[in-house]
Design a protein around this motif. Structure first.
Motif, PDB file in Angstrom:
ATOM      1  N   THR A   1     -21.852  36.324  21.483  1.00  0.00           N
ATOM      2  CA  THR A   1     -20.856  35.363  21.007  1.00  0.00           C
ATOM      3  C   THR A   1     -21.482  34.076  20.522  1.00  0.00           C
ATOM      4  O   THR A   1     -20.799  33.091  20.303  1.00  0.00           O
TER       5      THR A   1
ATOM      6  N   ILE B   1     -16.631  35.319  24.181  1.00  0.00           N
ATOM      7  CA  ILE B   1     -15.808  34.135  23.952  1.00  0.00           C
ATOM      8  C   ILE B   1     -14.607  34.446  23.076  1.00  0.00           C
ATOM      9  O   ILE B   1     -13.549  33.817  23.199  1.00  0.00           O
ATOM     10  N   ALA B   2     -14.735  35.429  22.194  1.00  0.00           N
ATOM     11  CA  ALA B   2     -13.614  35.803  21.336  1.00  0.00           C
ATOM     12  C   ALA B   2     -12.500  36.495  22.107  1.00  0.00           C
ATOM     13  O   ALA B   2     -11.371  36.583  21.621  1.00  0.00           O
TER      14      ALA B   2
ATOM     15  N   CYS C   1      -9.331  30.712  30.824  1.00  0.00           N
ATOM     16  CA  CYS C   1      -9.425  29.289  30.491  1.00  0.00           C
ATOM     17  C   CYS C   1      -8.928  28.427  31.644  1.00  0.00           C
ATOM     18  O   CYS C   1      -9.532  27.405  31.979  1.00  0.00           O
TER      19      CYS C   1
ATOM     20  N   VAL D   1     -12.963  22.745  23.853  1.00  0.00           N
ATOM     21  CA  VAL D   1     -12.753  24.199  23.776  1.00  0.00           C
ATOM     22  C   VAL D   1     -11.505  24.511  22.955  1.00  0.00           C
ATOM     23  O   VAL D   1     -11.488  25.454  22.161  1.00  0.00           O
ATOM     24  N   ASN D   2     -10.456  23.699  23.128  1.00  0.00           N
ATOM     25  CA  ASN D   2      -9.223  23.913  22.367  1.00  0.00           C
ATOM     26  C   ASN D   2      -9.472  23.774  20.873  1.00  0.00           C
ATOM     27  O   ASN D   2      -8.973  24.574  20.063  1.00  0.00           O
TER      28      ASN D   2
ATOM     29  N   TYR E   1     -11.400  26.888  19.540  1.00  0.00           N
ATOM     30  CA  TYR E   1     -10.531  28.041  19.309  1.00  0.00           C
ATOM     31  C   TYR E   1      -9.556  27.770  18.160  1.00  0.00           C
ATOM     32  O   TYR E   1      -9.280  28.655  17.338  1.00  0.00           O
TER      33      TYR E   1
ATOM     34  N   MET F   1     -11.366  28.342  14.954  1.00  0.00           N
ATOM     35  CA  MET F   1     -11.619  29.762  14.730  1.00  0.00           C
ATOM     36  C   MET F   1     -10.351  30.495  14.280  1.00  0.00           C
ATOM     37  O   MET F   1     -10.395  31.394  13.453  1.00  0.00           O
ATOM     38  N   VAL F   2      -9.213  30.091  14.831  1.00  0.00           N
ATOM     39  CA  VAL F   2      -7.944  30.686  14.409  1.00  0.00           C
ATOM     40  C   VAL F   2      -7.596  30.253  12.995  1.00  0.00           C
ATOM     41  O   VAL F   2      -7.176  31.052  12.160  1.00  0.00           O
TER      42      VAL F   2
ATOM     43  N   PHE G   1     -10.670  34.252  14.711  1.00  0.00           N
ATOM     44  CA  PHE G   1     -10.023  34.728  15.935  1.00  0.00           C
ATOM     45  C   PHE G   1      -8.525  34.836  15.678  1.00  0.00           C
ATOM     46  O   PHE G   1      -7.969  34.154  14.819  1.00  0.00           O
TER      47      PHE G   1
ATOM     48  N   GLU H   1      -6.063  34.459  18.250  1.00  0.00           N
ATOM     49  CA  GLU H   1      -5.266  33.589  19.098  1.00  0.00           C
ATOM     50  C   GLU H   1      -6.125  32.487  19.710  1.00  0.00           C
ATOM     51  O   GLU H   1      -7.331  32.627  19.845  1.00  0.00           O
ATOM     52  N   ASN H   2      -5.466  31.400  20.072  1.00  0.00           N
ATOM     53  CA  ASN H   2      -6.108  30.308  20.802  1.00  0.00           C
ATOM     54  C   ASN H   2      -5.616  30.350  22.241  1.00  0.00           C
ATOM     55  O   ASN H   2      -4.487  29.935  22.521  1.00  0.00           O
TER      56      ASN H   2
END
Length: 348
Positions: A7, A49-50, A57, A81-82, A85, A88-89, A94, A96-97
């Motif tokens: 990841t 992580i994905a 979390c 971290v939020n 994600y 990435m969304v 990705f 979902e977050n």
């Protein structure tokens, strides 16, 4: 390969792009430290992580409390971290977050980070009513009523969709692919399509990320939007006959994710749903419509596996939906899907 090694790519991409956006070296290093710590926490649980869940979390946040981190430090790490994600969304990497609900819980503790924007069907209906260009309207309705990813939308060819309107079908003289030839008002999203593949005579620059080939119903309002678009669609040179093509500087070329994001960003900004610098929780992007579809359709049907089928997710009963498509997919979809435009005979 360990989960941490596997990841490393998304984290590195995120940090590299933060640098390109001009974030300071100290800020990037703070993010790097947090994400390295979070990834190590997940690696100890053999979780890439994905694939992290909301529960993982939450457990990570709890572990920080148990390690006596100050509340302010915990909130800062949670925001890091939020945002990872969320980015990435937003870029489609990705689905979902998992931090969204966690941030909502932390908000009650004093964290001001917002949760994902909630738009009701009525609000999206008003949004669609304000879209004038047939291409833009067809794009938004396709995303919002099927839940497909932006890259999957861009990969659609004329042969991937079977509309009941005979004028459109005869005009383009492109026979629907076998997967939908016996199913009017259906679109097909294949799973076996990667970047660099040559499909229907055209090299693809985007891949499809779903785990199963999927046949998605097209209701009457989406059919009307697609017919309106196809009536003005430019001639193209590609033998693949892409469904959605550019109508501006790269006239007649297949749309890319970047082009669709630009269209949606402009529309959302005009509606007050997009602000430069805001995160995925506030901004409406093409991926937002996948989230909207999932949330709304799940509330309207008691069949969670149907939602998974339409999204193209892995499920142990997906074959059941493939073999009983009309009964288990087309009919429930028709009964449950929301409307986003007025019917032709509706009063103004």
């Amino acid at each position: 390969m360990s989960p941490e090694t596997a990841t490393e790519g998304p984290v590195r991409t995120f940090l590299d792009e933060m640098e390109l956006y001009g974030r300071s070296s100290s800020t990037i290093e703070d993010y790097r430290t947090t994400l390295r710590q979070f990834r190590a926490f997940l690696a100890a649980r053999d979780t890439p992580i994905a694939d992290a869940t909301r529960g993982e979390c939450l457990r990570w946040i709890q572990s920080l409390r148990e390690d006596n981190y100050a509340p302010g430090s915990i909130r800062t790490k949670a925001v890091h971290v939020n945002r990872f994600y969320g980015y990435m969304v937003q870029t489609g990497e990705f689905d979902e977050n998992p931090m969204v609900v966690v941030m909502e819980e932390m908000s009650e503790r004093g964290d001001s980070s917002p949760t994902r924007r909630r738009i009701a069907v009525e609000g999206l209906r008003e949004f669609v009513a304000g879209i004038q260009h047939p291409l833009h309207r067809a794009i938004v309705l396709t995303l919002a009523k099927t839940g497909i990813r932006v890259g999957e939308l861009c990969n659609l060819d004329l042969r991937d969709i079977h509309l009941s309107n005979p004028a459109i079908r005869d005009y383009y003289c492109v026979a629907p692919r076998a997967a939908v030839s016996d199913r009017e008002n259906t679109l097909f999203v294949p799973s076996d399509l990667d970047v660099g593949d040559t499909v229907n005579g055209e090299v693809r620059t985007e891949g499809n990320k779903r785990h199963r080939d999927t046949r998605i119903p097209v209701d009457d309002e989406l059919e009307r939007a697609l017919v309106s678009w196809l009536a003005i669609r430019p001639d193209v040179e590609s033998p693949a006959e892409p469904l959605f093509v550019n109508v501006s500087e790269r006239y007649g070329e297949r749309l890319t994710s970047e082009m669709v994001r630009a269209y949606v960003t402009e529309l959302a900004r005009e509606n007050g749903w997009y602000a430069t610098g805001a995160g995925v929780e506030e901004n409406v992007t093409p991926h937002y419509f996948r989230h909207f579809f999932t949330t709304e359709f799940r509330q309207r049907t008691d069949d969670g596996y149907l939602v998974k089928y339409l999204r193209g997710d892995v499920g142990d009963v997906m074959d059941r939906y493939t073999h009983n498509w009309r009964e288990l997919v087309a009919e429930p979809y028709s009964e449950s899907v929301y409307r986003l435009t007025a019917r032709p005979n509706d009063s103004a």
